[in-house]
Design a protein around this motif. Sequence first.
Motif, PDB file in Angstrom:
ATOM      1  N   ALA A   1       0.845  -1.197   0.000  1.00  0.00           N
ATOM      2  CA  ALA A   1       0.000   0.000   0.000  1.00  0.00           C
ATOM      3  C   ALA A   1       0.879   1.245   0.000  1.00  0.00           C
ATOM      4  O   ALA A   1       0.627   2.206  -0.733  1.00  0.00           O
ATOM      5  CB  ALA A   1      -0.900  -0.018   1.228  1.00  0.00           C
ATOM      6  N   ALA A   2       1.954   1.213   0.796  1.00  0.00           N
ATOM      7  CA  ALA A   2       2.839   2.374   0.875  1.00  0.00           C
ATOM      8  C   ALA A   2       3.539   2.604  -0.462  1.00  0.00           C
ATOM      9  O   ALA A   2       3.817   3.736  -0.851  1.00  0.00           O
ATOM     10  CB  ALA A   2       3.858   2.160   1.978  1.00  0.00           C
ATOM     11  N   LEU A   3       3.796   1.527  -1.204  1.00  0.00           N
ATOM     12  CA  LEU A   3       4.455   1.683  -2.505  1.00  0.00           C
ATOM     13  C   LEU A   3       3.578   2.457  -3.480  1.00  0.00           C
ATOM     14  O   LEU A   3       4.042   3.325  -4.200  1.00  0.00           O
ATOM     15  CB  LEU A   3       4.761   0.307  -3.099  1.00  0.00           C
ATOM     16  N   GLY A   4       2.277   2.106  -3.442  1.00  0.00           N
ATOM     17  CA  GLY A   4       1.340   2.770  -4.361  1.00  0.00           C
ATOM     18  C   GLY A   4       1.367   4.271  -4.197  1.00  0.00           C
ATOM     19  O   GLY A   4       1.287   5.028  -5.169  1.00  0.00           O
ATOM     20  N   ALA A   5       1.550   4.706  -2.943  1.00  0.00           N
ATOM     21  CA  ALA A   5       1.521   6.145  -2.659  1.00  0.00           C
ATOM     22  C   ALA A   5       2.780   6.855  -3.148  1.00  0.00           C
ATOM     23  O   ALA A   5       2.870   8.068  -3.078  1.00  0.00           O
ATOM     24  CB  ALA A   5       1.373   6.339  -1.150  1.00  0.00           C
ATOM     25  N   ARG A   6       3.740   6.079  -3.635  1.00  0.00           N
ATOM     26  CA  ARG A   6       5.014   6.695  -4.024  1.00  0.00           C
ATOM     27  C   ARG A   6       5.181   6.823  -5.540  1.00  0.00           C
ATOM     28  O   ARG A   6       6.293   7.005  -6.018  1.00  0.00           O
ATOM     29  CB  ARG A   6       6.179   5.872  -3.483  1.00  0.00           C
ATOM     30  N   ALA A   7       4.107   6.698  -6.262  1.00  0.00           N
ATOM     31  CA  ALA A   7       4.219   6.726  -7.723  1.00  0.00           C
ATOM     32  C   ALA A   7       5.055   7.924  -8.165  1.00  0.00           C
ATOM     33  O   ALA A   7       4.865   9.041  -7.686  1.00  0.00           O
ATOM     34  CB  ALA A   7       2.827   6.785  -8.321  1.00  0.00           C
ATOM     35  N   GLY A   8       5.996   7.697  -9.046  1.00  0.00           N
ATOM     36  CA  GLY A   8       6.807   8.783  -9.588  1.00  0.00           C
ATOM     37  C   GLY A   8       8.056   9.080  -8.775  1.00  0.00           C
ATOM     38  O   GLY A   8       8.933   9.805  -9.220  1.00  0.00           O
ATOM     39  N   ALA A   9       8.153   8.525  -7.553  1.00  0.00           N
ATOM     40  CA  ALA A   9       9.334   8.795  -6.719  1.00  0.00           C
ATOM     41  C   ALA A   9      10.489   7.881  -7.150  1.00  0.00           C
ATOM     42  O   ALA A   9      10.309   6.977  -7.971  1.00  0.00           O
ATOM     43  CB  ALA A   9       8.992   8.554  -5.255  1.00  0.00           C
ATOM     44  N   ALA A  10      11.663   8.132  -6.576  1.00  0.00           N
ATOM     45  CA  ALA A  10      12.833   7.276  -6.878  1.00  0.00           C
ATOM     46  C   ALA A  10      12.538   5.849  -6.424  1.00  0.00           C
ATOM     47  O   ALA A  10      11.733   5.642  -5.508  1.00  0.00           O
ATOM     48  CB  ALA A  10      14.046   7.826  -6.140  1.00  0.00           C
TER      49      ALA A  10
END
Length: 457
Positions: free
Chosen positions: A252-261
């Motif tokens: 879930a936390a990964l989804g929130a990081r779209a576009g990040a490194a």
Amino acid sequence: MSLRPDAAGPERLVVGAGISGLYAALLLARAGRRVRLLERAARPGGLAGAEVFRGLPCDLGSHRLHPAALEQPLFREVHARAPFLTRPRRGVLVLGERHVPYPPSAPSMLRALGLRAGAAMGLGFVAQRGRRAAFARWERDRAIAGEDVGFERFVRDRVGAAAYASFYRPYAEKVWGIPPAELSQTVAKKRISTTSPLALFKELARARGGAAADLARFVYPPGGISSIIAYLEARLAEAGVRAECGAAFDLAALGARAGAAPVLFAGDLADLVPDARLEHRGLYLVYLAYPRARVGTPETYYCPDPRFWFGRVSELQNYAPDLRRPGETVLCVEIPEGAWGRGRDFAAGRPLEALLDQLVRAGIAPRGVAPVEARQRFVPNVYPLYRRGWLQDWRAAMRRAAALGALPFGRQALFLHCNLDHCAAIAADAVAHVEAGQSPEAWVLNAERYLDVQVRD
Ligand SMILES: Cc1cc2nc3c(=O)[nH]c(=O)nc-3n(C[C@H](O)[C@H](O)[C@H](O)COP(=O)(O)OP(=O)(O)OC[C@H]3O[C@@H](n4cnc5c(N)ncnc54)[C@H](O)[C@@H]3O)c2cc1C
């Protein structure tokens, strides 16, 4: 969040504060990056952490550094600050009631096995048609390709039925708790064929010939393996980075990081790819404090015998003299999760009585002396369970992780059975990869090379 005030560029997120994640975070901080480090457990360290028992930082099972670890920059750096001890290797293979020096010589094995079993095993090695060709193929077959014939067939074809039945089958059953035919041949390659049996015997002969052979000694930090973790934490703190403990990172936390490194992920692969069908097996550790200055000289006993629950037993002070209290010595007993499953308690009541009796029968603990304290710790996710056909699942899981923007590295995320120095080397590769601006997809395409890493006991 721990940020280095003068650090530049996008934040780098590292997950898992075992040796892999800690070292990756340190390399990034040294490269001038802002770093955030998340750890699910209450403390950093992972498998290289410690159980503090009787005031001593006890390793989570028998750990030693192979002398080759000193070729790796992290270990050279730690060694320069607090030199490692060089210790003679005094292992013992427990065969029934007999003790054979480990690594073993051919004559000592034959003496311990007795004439009949020894002859059967020797004949098994040399007589079977195609044996020489099978040995010749040993190294080539390590390349992971083609059909997975399974552990049983792979080993029997190479060492013969007698050696398989005496050592390899009981050992595999004890550690894994599933029929050896269901295990992948990878287990044999990783766990058993450190190199071909012939090459191993040649190396042992050299070791006995007096050459400073790596098999006859090991190196060890005077304060225990967890002192390497403490070293990394201290260097990270100087760089302004602290692991955020109790902070699990998941899908879930990964989804929130779209576009990040990309996330440098050294945590449990199952948290990213829950349906990956790549399970681990854990290990029960039972720490026993005996009211004796010492119970023996070996640092580790290896116990394939199925009558004993444990696979290995180590005496802490024989790794480093500082790891003892006056008049007391600590044994660490390793019981593989195997067929037991989780939730057992071996450190109390009848199971403890039975365990103590086994230690006496194996010639490890003294008869008639009770420990002053016993404590159990269960460590999950220790051994990747390589079932036949696991490689396809692994490839799919790697692709999924990369598509989510994560770069899996470290033992748990790459589903590896590997040593500390392998972890440090892979962490350095992972950092170099992201620092060069390369993608998680490119990383997982190349990650298959790490599967061939050979664990050294
Ligand atoms: C009994 C035993 C004996 C060994 N003997 C030796 C030896 O003699 N020599 C040697 O060199 N090596 C040895 N090893 C291997 C060595 O300990 C490991 O390879 C190494 O410590 C693995 O480091 P790691 O950081 O990759 O993984 P781990 O130590 O497993 O660390 C992973 C970390 O990630 C955390 N984590 C997991 N999922 C998440 C998540 N979703 N979010 C946040 N955090 C997460 C975990 O809590 C853990 O702290 C041994 C290991 C064991 C268990």
